[in-house]
Structure formats: structure tokens, C-alpha cells
Design an enzyme around this catalytic site. Structure first.
Site, short mmCIF file in Angstrom:
data_model
loop_
_atom_site.label_atom_id
_atom_site.label_comp_id
_atom_site.label_asym_id
_atom_site.label_seq_id
_atom_site.Cartn_x
_atom_site.Cartn_y
_atom_site.Cartn_z
CE LYS A 179 -74.30 8.54 13.33
NZ LYS A 179 -73.70 8.63 14.68
CE1 TYR A 230 -62.51 24.55 -14.78
CE2 TYR A 230 -63.30 22.61 -13.61
CZ TYR A 230 -63.54 23.71 -14.42
OH TYR A 230 -64.80 23.97 -14.86
C1 LIG Z 1 -73.01 7.50 15.00
C2 LIG Z 1 -73.10 6.91 16.35
C3 LIG Z 1 -72.86 5.54 16.54
C4 LIG Z 1 -72.32 4.64 15.43
O1 LIG Z 1 -70.97 4.95 15.25
P1 LIG Z 1 -70.03 4.14 14.20
O2 LIG Z 1 -68.69 4.67 14.48
O3 LIG Z 1 -70.55 4.50 12.85
O4 LIG Z 1 -70.20 2.71 14.50
C5 LIG Z 1 -73.08 5.00 17.80
N1 LIG Z 1 -73.50 5.78 18.82
C6 LIG Z 1 -73.72 7.11 18.68
C7 LIG Z 1 -74.16 7.92 19.86
C8 LIG Z 1 -73.52 7.72 17.44
O5 LIG Z 1 -73.72 9.04 17.31
#
Ligand SMILES: *Cc1c(COP(=O)(O)O)cnc(C)c1O
Length: 396
Positions: free
Chosen positions: A63, A283
Site C-alpha cells: 500500500k 534557523y
Molecule cells: C499495513 C498492513 C499490513 C502490513 O503491516 P506491516 O506492519 O507493514 O507488516 C498487514 N495487514 C494490514 C491489514 C495492514 O493494514
């Protein structure tokens, strides 16, 4: 958005200098910062997780543009390594992923957006159905099409974000007409605390997952993200869903990270200057030099994803970059486009205008940086590289 991407396949070689030269050849003269993504390390990480998960299938969670590293390149590399099932967050991500392969299985974690069923079915995408409304809508669409469309049923076991609560799983179990008219290809849930192996939520969620699964018709099951995969066979069920570990991020706290590093971020030195003792840098005049200091200003800042919270404004040990073998500490505030580093003592032939400084890689990891900034590797990764030149390499 993204600048040109290239790929190079390196011979298996220990010749670091040749490798550096070959990488350098991929970087155009106008690049100010470069994110190098090592697809061989990514594939090795997937293979490690695949072995680790025994008989369970190892999917890939890609994702948010594959955690910021490029959905097309990452998706293709994982597919080539043997990954057959993918999870993305959004319909748009899923459609793009479908473009790289017509046969992989793609789940959409958002679930079913109202009225959007044709957009999923048209691309052979599987929503992770998280409510009775979503299930009813998917079923109705399938009936109209005369097809039993596949989808995951997402049950909630305690994280309370998405997924059917236990009471709705009961209602679903009592509504065989809803269950009969779509094909439940996966029953899934998500762990809230898998990164803490001893957390009591893990066992509680697993136990509830078993109770809820038992009420539904038999289907393959999935509970584990990266950290869950490391919790062992009891948590792996039929399919594991690692994300962050594929990209070399730390999945769980308290033990050495077994994954290979996938990303390296380098930026060019724009200027080197001598700052007298007592002067401040950056800054807010928040860092004062307690000795004559050679300061290098590099072409990378928070607009490139290098979090401002990584700034070093006092005498505490700050983040470090590297010029060749030389560690160079970040000093002063990280600004939008620039970071300042203390390069006192680095030979001027190395610390010079145009030279590259590694600010993220195997020596300063994403987790090293984000521990300092009070955030997590996931956040840094997904923000990197919108303005930096990306190079994909394939190096053992
Ligand atoms: C993002 C996500 C994962 C993967 O999680 P990681 O901690 O990056 O391995 C798996 N399942 C769901 C439902 C997620 O939203």
C-alpha cells in the site's frame, strides 16, 4: 512527482568502488538527492519471510505506493520472486497494480467503497469486506452479474478500525443467503500490538479470531503482518501479510532486525564553510559551535522526507550521515531543502562541493532516525523521495 527511474543489474561483486562508480553513472548531473532502492535485497527479504512462514502463503503488502518506494517496481520484483497475493490500501493502487500482472490476486484493504463494486469486479480486485453493508452490496452486485465474486471478510478482533465486530459476525453467520452469494476467499483480521511479542493483546486477538472464524464457512485465514509473522506458526494461519519487513524496516522491538536494507538516501554537498567558535548554525540559531567548525550544507531537507524532528539543537547525540567512512553529525535544524552537517576533520578532498553524503542506509537506518524523531520507520519511508531522484539497483 517522481523523476526518471533506472535499473542496473550488477554482477555479483565485492568491488565496492566499481559498484559505487556504476551507481554514480545512473545519477544525472542535475540530481541533488538520490534514493537508491535495492530490489535484490527486497526479493531476499520476501524469500526470508516466505521461509519463515512455513506452509503459509507469503503475500506482499504494498500500500501507499509500496511504502513510498514505487508500486510498479516493487510489485514487479515481488511477483518475479514468486509472490502471488498482494494487498494495497486503495482502489487506485489496486488498478495500477493490476496493470503489471493480470493473474496475481489483489486485495483492497479499504474494503468496498459505496457504489464502486463494478470498479473492483472489472479489474478482478477483491475488497476486504469489513461490514454487513459492504457484504450486502458485494453480494447484490454478484447476484446481478450472476457470479460468485471473491472477496475477503475482514473481522475485527480488537483494533477497532475496520472489520466486522463480533456481533456482526454472529449476524452474518445467521444469514446464509448473504454468505451463499459471494466467494469468501479469505477471513482476515489485524493485530494491534504484534511488534511487542509479549503483549497480551496478541493472544487475546488470536483467540477471538479462532472463535469468529469457527462461525463462518471454512476459508483460508490470515492474521499476521510483518511482526505477526515473527510471532511464529500459531499466528501465521494460511497466509501472512508482511509490509514493512519487505523494505528492511524493523518489524518488532527488542531484537536485532533480521532483514536486509533496501533503501539508501544520499544528497550532494552544496557548500562547505568555516564557522567560527561561538557562531550558530541554521534557523532559530539553535546550535552553537563550541569550536571552529567546518559545516557542509547538503541538498536534502524535510520536503524530501527527512523529518524536521531529526534536527540537532543541543548537545545530545544527533543523527549522523557518512562521507565515505567518515561519520558526520547533523547539526542545527533540518530545514525545507537543506541539512547542515559537521564535517570538521574530514579530508577536504572528500568534504567538498558536489560530494555525496549518505544520510540513510545500512549505517544510519530508518529506525535509527525515527527513534530520534519520536516516530516510526513507516512514516519516514512513506514520505521519502517525492522530490529525490530514484534509482533501482539489483545488487547482491
Ligand atoms: C499495513 C498492513 C499490513 C502490513 O503491516 P506491516 O506492519 O507493514 O507488516 C498487514 N495487514 C494490514 C491489514 C495492514 O493494514
Amino acid at each position: 512527482m517522481r523523476t526518471a527511474t533506472e535499473r542496473v543489474t550488477m554482477q555479483q561483486s565485492d568491488d565496492v568502488a566499481a559498484r559505487t562508480d556504476a551507481r554514480q553513472a545512473l545519477v544525472p548531473a542535475d540530481a541533488r538527492a538520490v534514493l537508491t532502492i535495492n530490489l535484490a535485497a527486497l526479493r531476499a527479504n520476501w524469500a526470508t519471510l516466505n521461509r519463515k512462514s512455513g506452509a503459509a502463503e507469503c503475500a506482499g503488502v504494498i500500500k501507499a505506493d509500496a511504502y513510498g518506494l514505487g508500486l510498479d517496481e516493487i510489485g514487479t520484483a515481488l511477483r518475479d520472486e514468486g509472490c502471488k497475493t498482494f494487498f494495497v490500501a486503495t482502489l487506485a493502487e489496486a488498478r495500477r497494480l493490476r496493470g503489471i500482472d493480470p493473474s496475481i490476486v489483489i486485495y483492497v484493504l479499504d474494503g468496498l467503497l459505496p457504489g464502486a463494486a463494478p470498479h473492483y469486479a472489472g479489474y478482478d480486485l477483491r475488497p476486504c469486506l469489513g461490514s454487513l453493508d459492504e457484504i450486502a452490496e458485494w453480494t447484490a452486485y454478484g447476484r446481478m452479474k450472476g457470479a460468485k465474486l471473491p472477496a475477503a471478510v475482514h473481522v475485527d478482533t480488537g483494533i477497532n478500525r475496520l472489520g466486522l465486530p463480533a456481533a456482526d459476525v454472529e449476524r452474518l453467520a445467521a444469514a446464509p443467503d448473504l454468505l451463499a452469494d459471494f466467494s469468501c476467499s479469505l477471513v482476515m483480521s489485524h493485530l494491534a500490538c504484534a511488534d511487542e511479542a509479549a503483549h497480551k493483546m496478541n493472544l487475546a486477538q488470536r483467540t477471538l479470531f479462532d472463535v469468529l472464524r469457527a462461525k463462518l464457512p471454512p476459508a483460508p485465514a490470515s492474521l499476521a503482518n510483518s511482526a505477526g509473522t515473527f510471532l511464529g506458526p500459531d499466528f501465521q494461519y494460511d497466509l501472512v501479510r508482511p509490509g514493512i519487513a519487505l523494505f528492511g524496516g524493523r518489524a518488532f522491538v527488542g531484537e536485532a532486525n533480521p532483514m536486509q536494507w533496501v533503501v539508501e538516501l544520499r544528497a550532494r554537498i552544496l557548500q562547505v564553510r568555516d564557522v567560527p567558535e561561538g557562531d550558530t548554525v541554521g534557523y532559530g540559531a539553535s546550535y552553537r559551535c563550541d569550536r571552529p567548525t567546518k559545516v557542509a550544507t547538503i541538498a536534502c531537507g524535510y520536503a524530501d522526507g527527512f523529518l524536521r524532528a531529526i534536527s540537532r539543537v543541543d548537545r545530545t547525540a544527533g543523527a549522523v550521515g557518512f562521507i565515505g567512512p567518515h561519520a558526520v553529525p547533523v547539526i542545527g535544524r533540518v530545514s525545507m531543502d537543506l541539512i547542515t552537517l559537521d564535517v570538521t576533520g574530514v579530508p577536504p578532498t572528500l568534504a567538498r562541493r558536489g560530494a555525496w553524503v549518505e544520510v540513510l542506509g545500512s549505517r544510519t537506518t530508518i529506525d535509527d532516525l525515527t527513534d530520534r524523531a519520536g516516530t516510526i520507520g513507516y512514516e519516514l519511508l512513506t514520505r521519502l523521495g517525492r522530490r529525490v531522484h530514484r534509482v533501482y539497483v539489483d545488487e547482491d
